[in-house]
Design a protein around this motif. Structure first.
Motif, short mmCIF file in Angstrom:
data_model
loop_
_atom_site.label_atom_id
_atom_site.label_comp_id
_atom_site.label_asym_id
_atom_site.label_seq_id
_atom_site.Cartn_x
_atom_site.Cartn_y
_atom_site.Cartn_z
N GLN A 136 107.60 73.31 118.57
CA GLN A 136 108.52 74.02 119.44
C GLN A 136 108.01 74.00 120.88
OE1 GLN A 136 109.07 78.12 118.49
NE2 GLN A 136 110.47 78.54 120.16
N SER A 137 108.91 73.77 121.83
CA SER A 137 108.53 73.80 123.23
C SER A 137 108.21 75.22 123.65
CB SER A 137 109.66 73.24 124.11
OG SER A 137 109.82 71.86 123.88
N ILE A 138 107.05 75.40 124.23
CA ILE A 138 106.61 76.71 124.71
C ILE A 138 105.96 76.53 126.07
CG2 ILE A 138 106.22 77.67 122.40
CD1 ILE A 138 103.25 77.02 122.75
N GLN A 139 105.62 77.64 126.69
CA GLN A 139 104.77 77.55 127.87
C GLN A 139 103.48 78.32 127.59
OE1 GLN A 139 107.25 78.67 131.13
NE2 GLN A 139 107.70 80.69 130.35
N PHE A 188 92.89 74.19 121.37
CA PHE A 188 93.96 73.82 122.29
C PHE A 188 94.72 72.58 121.82
CE2 PHE A 188 90.83 76.20 124.78
CZ PHE A 188 91.64 77.22 125.22
N ARG A 189 94.03 71.68 121.13
CA ARG A 189 94.74 70.53 120.55
C ARG A 189 95.74 70.98 119.50
NH1 ARG A 189 89.25 66.97 120.10
NH2 ARG A 189 89.32 66.03 122.19
N ALA A 190 95.37 72.00 118.73
CA ALA A 190 96.29 72.53 117.73
C ALA A 190 97.53 73.14 118.38
CB ALA A 190 95.57 73.58 116.88
N SER A 207 101.37 66.70 127.99
CA SER A 207 101.93 67.64 127.03
C SER A 207 103.42 67.88 127.27
CB SER A 207 101.18 68.97 127.11
OG SER A 207 101.78 69.93 126.25
N LYS A 208 104.13 68.12 126.16
CA LYS A 208 105.55 68.47 126.28
C LYS A 208 105.73 69.94 126.65
CE LYS A 208 106.17 69.51 121.33
NZ LYS A 208 104.87 69.03 120.84
N HIS A 209 104.64 70.71 126.55
CA HIS A 209 104.71 72.13 126.89
C HIS A 209 104.48 72.34 128.38
CE1 HIS A 209 104.63 72.69 122.61
NE2 HIS A 209 103.39 72.28 122.49
N ARG A 210 105.02 73.44 128.88
CA ARG A 210 104.73 73.84 130.26
C ARG A 210 103.40 74.58 130.27
NH1 ARG A 210 108.10 75.20 135.01
NH2 ARG A 210 109.88 74.48 133.80
N ILE A 211 102.50 74.18 131.16
CA ILE A 211 101.14 74.70 131.16
C ILE A 211 100.81 75.36 132.50
CG2 ILE A 211 98.69 74.16 130.81
CD1 ILE A 211 100.47 73.54 128.38
N GLN A 257 88.31 69.97 130.51
CA GLN A 257 88.69 69.34 129.24
C GLN A 257 90.14 69.63 128.89
OE1 GLN A 257 85.70 71.05 126.68
NE2 GLN A 257 84.40 69.22 126.75
N VAL A 258 90.55 70.88 129.09
CA VAL A 258 91.94 71.26 128.78
C VAL A 258 92.91 70.56 129.73
CG1 VAL A 258 93.57 73.18 128.69
CG2 VAL A 258 91.27 73.47 127.77
N THR A 259 92.52 70.41 130.98
CA THR A 259 93.36 69.70 131.95
C THR A 259 93.66 68.29 131.47
OG1 THR A 259 92.45 70.98 133.80
CG2 THR A 259 93.51 68.88 134.34
N GLU A 260 92.62 67.59 130.97
CA GLU A 260 92.81 66.24 130.47
C GLU A 260 93.65 66.23 129.19
OE1 GLU A 260 91.90 63.22 131.79
OE2 GLU A 260 91.54 64.48 133.55
N GLU A 261 93.37 67.19 128.30
CA GLU A 261 94.06 67.24 127.01
C GLU A 261 95.57 67.46 127.16
OE1 GLU A 261 94.42 67.00 122.94
OE2 GLU A 261 92.60 66.67 124.13
N PHE A 262 95.97 68.27 128.14
CA PHE A 262 97.38 68.63 128.31
C PHE A 262 98.08 67.81 129.40
CE2 PHE A 262 95.92 72.31 125.97
CZ PHE A 262 97.03 72.70 125.24
N LYS A 263 97.43 66.72 129.81
CA LYS A 263 97.98 65.92 130.92
C LYS A 263 99.38 65.42 130.61
CE LYS A 263 95.05 63.43 133.11
NZ LYS A 263 94.07 62.33 133.45
#
Length: 398
Positions: free
Chosen positions: A246-249, A238-240, A271-275, A263-269
């Motif tokens: 490129q902006s993605i969702q 998920f870090r990769a 993030s420039k991407h839409r999650i 863990q993913v919630t913290e990692e993407f807190k």
């Protein structure tokens, strides 16, 4: 829809025909196929009752929670060891026979279940259940027709037993592999792997995009790791993805793995991407309908569902064994690409995002290889087998 496993006391009437489905919850795939046959029976055969049982809970009633935990931890921590045993036992040999005997308990309990349910056909979506059914027939304890549904695009000795009446497989490749293992072609039905009927339904993509609060102008990547949220390399994967330029969702499905979800919630807190992040859900078909690409471990059921939804796949880090066989089939069919490592994953994902012609071609290929009537064709095979023995024998004969 997750089908509850019922107790035998609730189903001991033989007023209507019954189909007994023996499954297993070591991984989600076996259970999902059982659920698919159950749902199809409810939809199309009102005079037939399908009954689903967890074979491993039946055979290992006391050790079941521990054995399931050890299995899941084992394939995650020691995938090479799992792959070694898979290849060592792929063909029938003295080692596979001994190991199969150890892993196929519960003959007495299975016989008691059959005597109480009184089915007119037994369907196994779990290999060791198929083995016990064959042994019960070999010992003259039953003469019920038995059908085995192989839940991956592979062959393995654990699925193959001398008194199985019919095999349902996902592809002609598996059919040929069974032929090479000595199974007569008349005993094999290439219907496709049965999946739940909702994956064959049409969906309004715009309506679903609005429902989940997503952006219709951004490419949408669905990331799945199976019902237990197992994508090896875990958070590193998920870090990769988070580092993509490129902006993605991203739609990330963590399954039952709540630790990974946090863990993913913290990692993407930040993030420039839409999650869009979720755990185990029963609306995967809706998320597939709005996705452009799916990153996944190549389980037989998830990938069959994706093909039905015409969703191209990027496969990552398959487990040695049946997942590698699945990946080989899907890549050869042109519906998926296989990423060998994290760098390759990012490279191939960007390639797909910037090559709409390739993505379109993969989508077209899913239409060629997805069998839209797989579940109902499989049910037709089961019904035909049900008619072969008009008066099943449920008692001990010797």
């Amino acid at each position: 829809m997750k089908i509850p496993y019922r107790g035998v006391n609730a189903i001991n009437s033989r007023e209507i025909d019954k189909v007994l489905i023996l499954s297993g919850t070591f991984g989600e795939g076996h259970q999902q196929v059982a659920n698919a046959i159950h749902e199809a029976t409810q939809l199309s055969l009102p005079d037939v009752e399908s009954v689903v049982f967890d074979f491993m809970a039946l055979g290992y009633s006391y050790l079941y929670p521990l054995s399931q935990y050890v299995y899941m931890k084992g394939i995650k921590k020691f995938p090479r060891l799992y792959g070694y045993f898979f290849q060592k036992t792929r063909k029938v040999n003295s080692f596979s026979i001994k190991l199969n005997a150890v892993l196929s308990p519960g003959m007495g309990r299975t016989l008691k279940l059959i005597q109480e349910v009184q089915p007119s056909v037994v369907v196994s979506t779990f290999p060791f259940a198929a083995g016990v059914m064959s042994k019960l027939k070999q010992y003259g304890l039953i003469n019920i027709p038995t059908v085995t549904i192989i839940t991956d695009y592979t062959d393995h000795s654990y699925w193959i037993h001398p008194l199985t009446d019919q095999y349902i497989v996902g592809s002609n490749m598996v059919r040929q592999a069974l032929n090479h293992q000595g199974i007569d072609d008349s005993k094999i039905s290439d219907t496709g792997i049965p999946i739940r009927p909702k994956f064959f339904q049409a969906h309004d993509k715009i309506e679903l995009i609005n429902k989940f609060g997503l952006d219709p102008d951004l490419p949408t990547i669905l990331v799945m790791g199976g019902g237990y949220g197992i994508i090896r390399d875990g958070l590193t994967t998920f870090r990769a993805l988070n580092a993509l330029p490129q902006s993605i969702q991203l739609i990330i499905v963590c399954g039952h793995n709540e630790k990974l979800r946090h863990q993913v919630t913290e990692e993407f807190k930040h993030s420039k991407h839409r999650i869009y992040l979720t755990g185990y859900i029963d609306y995967i078909h809706e998320l597939m309908a709005i996705s452009d690409i799916m990153i996944t471990k190549p389980g037989g059921i998830t990938t069959s569902e994706a093909m039905a939804m015409e969703l191209p796949m990027l496969l990552y880090n398959p487990l040695p064994g049946q997942e590698q066989d699945n990946a080989q089939f899907l890549v050869h069919a042109g519906v998926a690409m296989l990423a060998e490592n994290l760098t390759d994953l990012k490279t191939k994902l960007l390639h797909l995002l910037f090559d709409p012609k390739l993505l379109k071609k993969m989508k077209e290929n899913t239409r060629l290889f997805s069998k839209k009537r797989s579940t109902f064709d499989a049910l037709d095979v089961i019904v035909q087998m049900k008619r072969q023995v008009s008066i099943p024998n449920f008692s001990v004969t010797g």
